[in-house]
Scaffold this motif. Structure first.
Motif, PDB file in Angstrom:
ATOM      1  N   TYR A 144       0.845  -1.201   0.000  1.00  0.00           N
ATOM      2  CA  TYR A 144       0.000   0.000   0.000  1.00  0.00           C
ATOM      3  C   TYR A 144       0.875   1.244   0.000  1.00  0.00           C
ATOM      4  O   TYR A 144       1.857   1.315   0.758  1.00  0.00           O
ATOM      5  N   HIS A 145       0.478   2.217  -0.795  1.00  0.00           N
ATOM      6  CA  HIS A 145       1.160   3.522  -0.766  1.00  0.00           C
ATOM      7  C   HIS A 145       0.113   4.587  -1.007  1.00  0.00           C
ATOM      8  O   HIS A 145      -0.575   4.541  -2.033  1.00  0.00           O
ATOM      9  N   ILE A 159       6.515   6.470  -0.190  1.00  0.00           N
ATOM     10  CA  ILE A 159       7.191   5.167  -0.269  1.00  0.00           C
ATOM     11  C   ILE A 159       8.264   5.092   0.812  1.00  0.00           C
ATOM     12  O   ILE A 159       9.294   5.745   0.711  1.00  0.00           O
ATOM     13  N   SER A 189      -1.607  -7.995   1.019  1.00  0.00           N
ATOM     14  CA  SER A 189      -0.774  -6.877   0.546  1.00  0.00           C
ATOM     15  C   SER A 189      -0.228  -6.041   1.693  1.00  0.00           C
ATOM     16  O   SER A 189       0.702  -5.263   1.510  1.00  0.00           O
ATOM     17  N   VAL A 191       1.063  -7.401   4.263  1.00  0.00           N
ATOM     18  CA  VAL A 191       2.117  -8.197   4.907  1.00  0.00           C
ATOM     19  C   VAL A 191       3.487  -7.682   4.490  1.00  0.00           C
ATOM     20  O   VAL A 191       3.737  -7.411   3.314  1.00  0.00           O
ATOM     21  N   SER A 192       4.370  -7.513   5.464  1.00  0.00           N
ATOM     22  CA  SER A 192       5.738  -7.117   5.157  1.00  0.00           C
ATOM     23  C   SER A 192       6.630  -8.257   5.639  1.00  0.00           C
ATOM     24  O   SER A 192       6.946  -8.343   6.811  1.00  0.00           O
ATOM     25  N   LEU A 285      -5.476  -3.321   9.057  1.00  0.00           N
ATOM     26  CA  LEU A 285      -4.602  -3.842   7.995  1.00  0.00           C
ATOM     27  C   LEU A 285      -3.127  -3.621   8.315  1.00  0.00           C
ATOM     28  O   LEU A 285      -2.280  -4.448   8.006  1.00  0.00           O
TER      29      LEU A 285
HETATM   30  C1  LIG Z   1      -3.858   0.935   4.644  1.00  0.00           C
HETATM   31  C2  LIG Z   1      -2.364   0.971   4.583  1.00  0.00           C
HETATM   32  C3  LIG Z   1      -1.712   2.104   4.139  1.00  0.00           C
HETATM   33  C4  LIG Z   1      -0.332   2.137   4.023  1.00  0.00           C
HETATM   34  N1  LIG Z   1       0.274   3.230   3.506  1.00  0.00           N
HETATM   35  C5  LIG Z   1       1.610   3.204   3.251  1.00  0.00           C
HETATM   36  C6  LIG Z   1       2.251   4.293   2.588  1.00  0.00           C
HETATM   37  O1  LIG Z   1       1.625   5.293   2.250  1.00  0.00           O
HETATM   38  N2  LIG Z   1       3.577   4.185   2.331  1.00  0.00           N
HETATM   39  C7  LIG Z   1       4.309   3.085   2.687  1.00  0.00           C
HETATM   40  O2  LIG Z   1       5.497   3.026   2.380  1.00  0.00           O
HETATM   41  N3  LIG Z   1       3.730   2.062   3.356  1.00  0.00           N
HETATM   42  C8  LIG Z   1       2.404   2.101   3.640  1.00  0.00           C
HETATM   43  N4  LIG Z   1       1.796   1.055   4.264  1.00  0.00           N
HETATM   44  C9  LIG Z   1       2.629  -0.057   4.748  1.00  0.00           C
HETATM   45  C10 LIG Z   1       3.005  -0.979   3.667  1.00  0.00           C
HETATM   46  O3  LIG Z   1       2.070  -1.162   2.647  1.00  0.00           O
HETATM   47  C11 LIG Z   1       3.213  -2.326   4.280  1.00  0.00           C
HETATM   48  O4  LIG Z   1       4.104  -2.269   5.333  1.00  0.00           O
HETATM   49  C12 LIG Z   1       3.690  -3.274   3.264  1.00  0.00           C
HETATM   50  O5  LIG Z   1       3.403  -4.507   3.721  1.00  0.00           O
HETATM   51  C13 LIG Z   1       5.154  -3.190   2.987  1.00  0.00           C
HETATM   52  O6  LIG Z   1       5.381  -4.199   2.082  1.00  0.00           O
HETATM   53  P1  LIG Z   1       6.809  -4.760   1.750  1.00  0.00           P
HETATM   54  O7  LIG Z   1       7.219  -5.633   2.886  1.00  0.00           O
HETATM   55  O8  LIG Z   1       6.584  -5.491   0.497  1.00  0.00           O
HETATM   56  O9  LIG Z   1       7.696  -3.583   1.583  1.00  0.00           O
HETATM   57  C14 LIG Z   1       0.428   1.016   4.419  1.00  0.00           C
HETATM   58  C15 LIG Z   1      -0.224  -0.116   4.884  1.00  0.00           C
HETATM   59  C16 LIG Z   1      -1.602  -0.149   4.970  1.00  0.00           C
HETATM   60  C17 LIG Z   1      -2.263  -1.388   5.449  1.00  0.00           C
END
Ligand SMILES: Cc1cc2nc3c(=O)[nH]c(=O)nc-3n(C[C@H](O)[C@H](O)[C@H](O)COP(=O)(O)O)c2cc1C
Length: 435
Positions: A144-145, A159, A189, A191-192, A285
């Protein structure tokens, strides 16, 4: 099939879906209604200036909803998620995907119902966009971004230095932003986990998924999603924010990368989707995958029974851990393991198995009756923490972390710490006494 529509029909049949047919504005009015209804799922059918779209929100707003979308009980959700993370599997790849019924080249993003949530927002936002990217070595990533609209076909994306950022730095600039997804894909999605374990495959183990190739840039997207924005991450940076983050406070303005969109694909009669910042869905989430990660790490050092990132701690900064204590050091080992598993964690409380960690009063009761902080507190000043906590330095991310072992010391008389019960209090029925 794992599409948002399937889930919407289910919610509708169960009478859980709020439908708003009155004409509503994307500026404050829709966000305010989503917040008033939170966590009830809602669909807006008449959006001023965006008649082509409906808009769904609060789809994965709590444990109960997501469990329902997976046809399991709430108490099974954490196990199911851990199983999916440990056993990712490939979804089916299909042609003629519903999300490509309409294809628009050289699109104008202002057609889409981006929302202005709060008075200080830097611009209109899309918050439920899931960005998919590909790296030849690591495979597909979904995350999510939040995306701020800054022009006809331009978005600035927040990001953080996690996987997508790494993909971009390795030269992978193509992205597909998927909108309007089933809760299974939404949860996966969020999940990190390890680089190379694809969220697309985690989603498929949660619920069988169909994927399709994007029209312009060789990426896979959920075939049953509603809208896809296909584009590229540019070399340009622009101001992103201010915007409300999971803490409910405003995040600061930062220079972030610009994404250019060259194609939109969507279903006929598309359903757009948004996530209320700091709402139940955002917090659920963000928090749930971290609960799974903490559970896995703590289980390496002691017998862990349950983990909760608590509501009051924004489902991100505070954690309660329930353990079956066997050795005196278990509580403190659990604290260290939790900090290792979730870098943004600020405060941890570890309690015994008789404490219900879904009830904040019970956790506080354990703190009140089972701790002496000169012995039970671990203080960790100057640690790297969350960029979201307004009380910390949000640029260097330096913060003071703390963990409290609120378990009963094994060398003390256990009976002294147990909650006194009145015989019969659970069994007797008030109806038998009060007419
Ligand atoms: C609703 C929601 C919004 C998010 N917004 C952002 C965001 O704006 N920027 C960001 O970098 N991560 C954001 N995150 C966190 C990442 O999407 C999340 O940690 C992701 O799993 C990272 O994935 P990766 O392990 O593939 O890097 C958000 C998560 C959620 C659930």
């Amino acid at each position: 099939m794992a599409g948002l529509r399937e889930f919407l029909s289910k919610l509708d049949m169960l009478g859980m879906l709020a439908k708003i047919d009155r004409r509503v504005s994307t500026r404050f009015e829709i966000p305010a209604l989503i917040k008033k209804l939170d966590p009830r799922p809602v669909i807006f059918t008449n959006i001023d200036g965006h008649e082509e779209f409906r808009l769904a929100a609060n789809m994965a707003a709590d444990r109960g909803l997501v469990a329902k979308s997976l046809n399991i009980g709430e108490e099974e959700l954490l196990d199911k998620l851990i199983h999916a993370i440990e056993n990712p599997s490939k979804g089916e790849i299909v042609k003629d995907a519903p999300c490509q019924e309409i294809i628009i080249h050289d699109p104008d993003l202002r057609r889409l119902p981006f929302l202005v949530f709060g008075e200080r927002d830097g611009g209109p936002y899309l918050t439920a966009g899931i960005v998919i990217a590909y790296d030849p070595e690591y495979g597909f990533n979904a995350s999510y971004h939040r995306l701020m609209l800054i022009g006809r076909n331009r978005l600035v994306a927040r990001i953080l230095p996690r996987h997508l950022n790494k993909y971009i730095e390795r030269g992978n600039r193509d992205v597909a932003i998927t909108i309007g997804n089933h809760p299974a894909f939404m949860l996966a999605s969020a999940v990190s986990w390890k680089l190379g374990v694809s969220e697309l495959d985690i989603a498929n183990t949660l619920k069988p998924m169909k994927y399709t190739w994007t029209v312009t840039n060789n990426l896979l997207v959920p075939a049953d999603c509603e809208v896809v924005l296909e584009g590229r991450v540019t070399d340009e940076w622009a101001d992103e924010g201010p915007f409300i983050d999971v803490t409910g406070t405003y995040d600061i303005v930062r220079k972030q990368r610009v994404i250019e969109i060259n194609c939109i694909t969507m279903r006929r009669d598309p359903i757009f989707q948004q996530i209320l910042p700091a709402g139940s869905e955002h917090r659920f989430l963000m928090g749930t995958p971290r609960e799974a990660a903490i559970f896995k790490e703590v289980s390496k050092v002691c017998n862990v029974l349950d983990v909760r990132l608590t509501n009051g701690g924004c489902n991100w900064l505070h954690c309660a851990i329930r353990i079956r204590k066997r050795e005196e050091g278990d509580g403190k080992r659990a604290i260290e393991a939790a900090f290792k598993a979730h870098r943004s964690l600020k405060h941890v409380v570890v309690v015994d198995e008789d404490i219900d960690i879904s009830n904040p009063s019970e956790v506080e009761w354990a703190l009140a009756t089972r701790t002496q902080l000169d012995e039970d507190l671990i203080l960790k000043p100057g640690e790297l923490g969350s960029s979201l906590d307004p009380s910390a330095d949000q640029v260097t991310r330096r913060t003071c972390k703390a963990g409290v072992d609120a378990t009963i010391p094994l060398d003390r008389d256990r009976g002294k710490f147990m909650r006194a019960r009145i015989p019969g209090e659970d069994e007797l029925r008030l109806e038998d006494y009060i007419k």
